[in-house]
Design an enzyme around this catalytic site. Sequence first.
Site, PDB file in Angstrom:
ATOM      1  N   GLU A  18       0.835  -1.206   0.000  1.00 46.20           N
ATOM      2  CA  GLU A  18       0.000   0.000   0.000  1.00 46.20           C
ATOM      3  C   GLU A  18       0.865   1.249   0.000  1.00 46.20           C
ATOM      4  OE1 GLU A  18      -2.588   1.564  -0.320  1.00 46.20           O
ATOM      5  OE2 GLU A  18      -4.363   0.345   0.036  1.00 46.20           O
ATOM      6  N   ARG A 101      -5.832   1.138  12.921  1.00 48.44           N
ATOM      7  CA  ARG A 101      -4.580   1.478  12.245  1.00 48.44           C
ATOM      8  C   ARG A 101      -4.896   2.475  11.138  1.00 48.44           C
ATOM      9  NH1 ARG A 101      -4.483  -0.581   7.152  1.00 48.44           N
ATOM     10  NH2 ARG A 101      -5.474  -2.582   6.665  1.00 48.44           N
ATOM     11  N   ASN A 103      -4.817   3.765   7.190  1.00 52.03           N
ATOM     12  CA  ASN A 103      -4.969   3.128   5.883  1.00 52.03           C
ATOM     13  C   ASN A 103      -4.637   4.159   4.803  1.00 52.03           C
ATOM     14  OD1 ASN A 103      -5.610   0.587   4.543  1.00 52.03           O
ATOM     15  ND2 ASN A 103      -7.378   1.649   3.679  1.00 52.03           N
ATOM     16  N   ASP A 121      -9.246  -5.458  12.342  1.00 58.52           N
ATOM     17  CA  ASP A 121     -10.047  -6.622  11.948  1.00 58.52           C
ATOM     18  C   ASP A 121     -11.165  -6.237  10.985  1.00 58.52           C
ATOM     19  OD1 ASP A 121     -11.836  -5.289  13.567  1.00 58.52           O
ATOM     20  OD2 ASP A 121     -12.156  -6.947  14.969  1.00 58.52           O
ATOM     21  N   ASN A 148     -10.621   4.644   1.588  1.00 59.73           N
ATOM     22  CA  ASN A 148      -9.762   4.481   0.415  1.00 59.73           C
ATOM     23  C   ASN A 148     -10.049   5.578  -0.602  1.00 59.73           C
ATOM     24  OD1 ASN A 148      -7.835   2.264   0.397  1.00 59.73           O
ATOM     25  ND2 ASN A 148      -9.573   0.902   0.689  1.00 59.73           N
ATOM     26  N   ASP A 199     -10.484   0.631  -4.410  1.00 61.39           N
ATOM     27  CA  ASP A 199      -9.386   0.742  -3.455  1.00 61.39           C
ATOM     28  C   ASP A 199      -8.691   2.087  -3.667  1.00 61.39           C
ATOM     29  OD1 ASP A 199      -7.069   0.078  -1.731  1.00 61.39           O
ATOM     30  OD2 ASP A 199      -7.824  -1.947  -1.848  1.00 61.39           O
TER      31      ASP A 199
END
Length: 290
Positions: A18, A101, A103, A121, A148, A199
């Site tokens: 990523e 977290r 992204n 998760d 995203n 994405d």
Amino acid sequence: MEDDGVSVLCDIACELGEGPTYDPQSGKLFWFDIVGRKLLERPFPDGPTTVHELPFMASAIAFAEDGMQLLVAENGVHVRDPKTGALTLHTALEANNPKTRSNDARVHPSGAFWIGTMAKDEADAAGAIYWFHKGEVRTIYPGVSIPNSICFSPDGRIAYFTDTPRGILHRVDCDPATGLPTGEPRTFLDWRGQAGFIDGSVVDAEGVLWNARWAAGAVDAWSPAGEHLRTVKIPAKQSTCPAFAGPDASRMIVTTAARGRDKAKEPDAGKTFLLDLPVKGRFEPRVPIS
């Protein structure tokens, strides 16, 4: 569908590749293996790839005006010294929530940083999208599951973003001077019921949005009016994020993920690819950190 000009740039397989970003000052490409806690660095296009181990999950990088780097990680924004690799926490972000977290993230033309967070998760609505500038943080979109496609028009007047499981790519008017939204999000692309998932994205100098389509092994190009222009096939199903690279931003790379894939059936899963397309890319500005 086209696949001419697609080749492997780096054969190191990332569990979750990523955040690719090219630094025109150093001529280097950087990207992450988020779950592997790695930062990868490579002189572009040729040269050895260096893998830096990280003490946390990180997902995005930007470049400060003083030559330092900014890493977006699971507990906040860190300043990184590219000469030594030393990391210093600059601004905490969800640092007290070990379940989340960072992204997707990208720099607005004003120098403001939009940063997305999510549950490790992938729990529903556990993340958010934040605006970061000189240490100030504002929540602009709470209750996001998987943020995203954060990207911006060249003039900074439009921002794009998605919550991947929802299948809607939004566009919203922005203040070009601050990078803050000035209106309500509208639908740019409704991808519900279609193959794959929206994405990471990037917008070129002509306003064309290039999106990596997760679970479809593809990069799609969309005009500013939302018209489909082309689709390029990627030999790895889980394509994650494109970026412009090279001294004139005329080349494109895309990261992918190997997590959950059968490497015997999909040997290129997790590798980073070069899409040698005739693109008119652009670079993100330097980010002021004080």
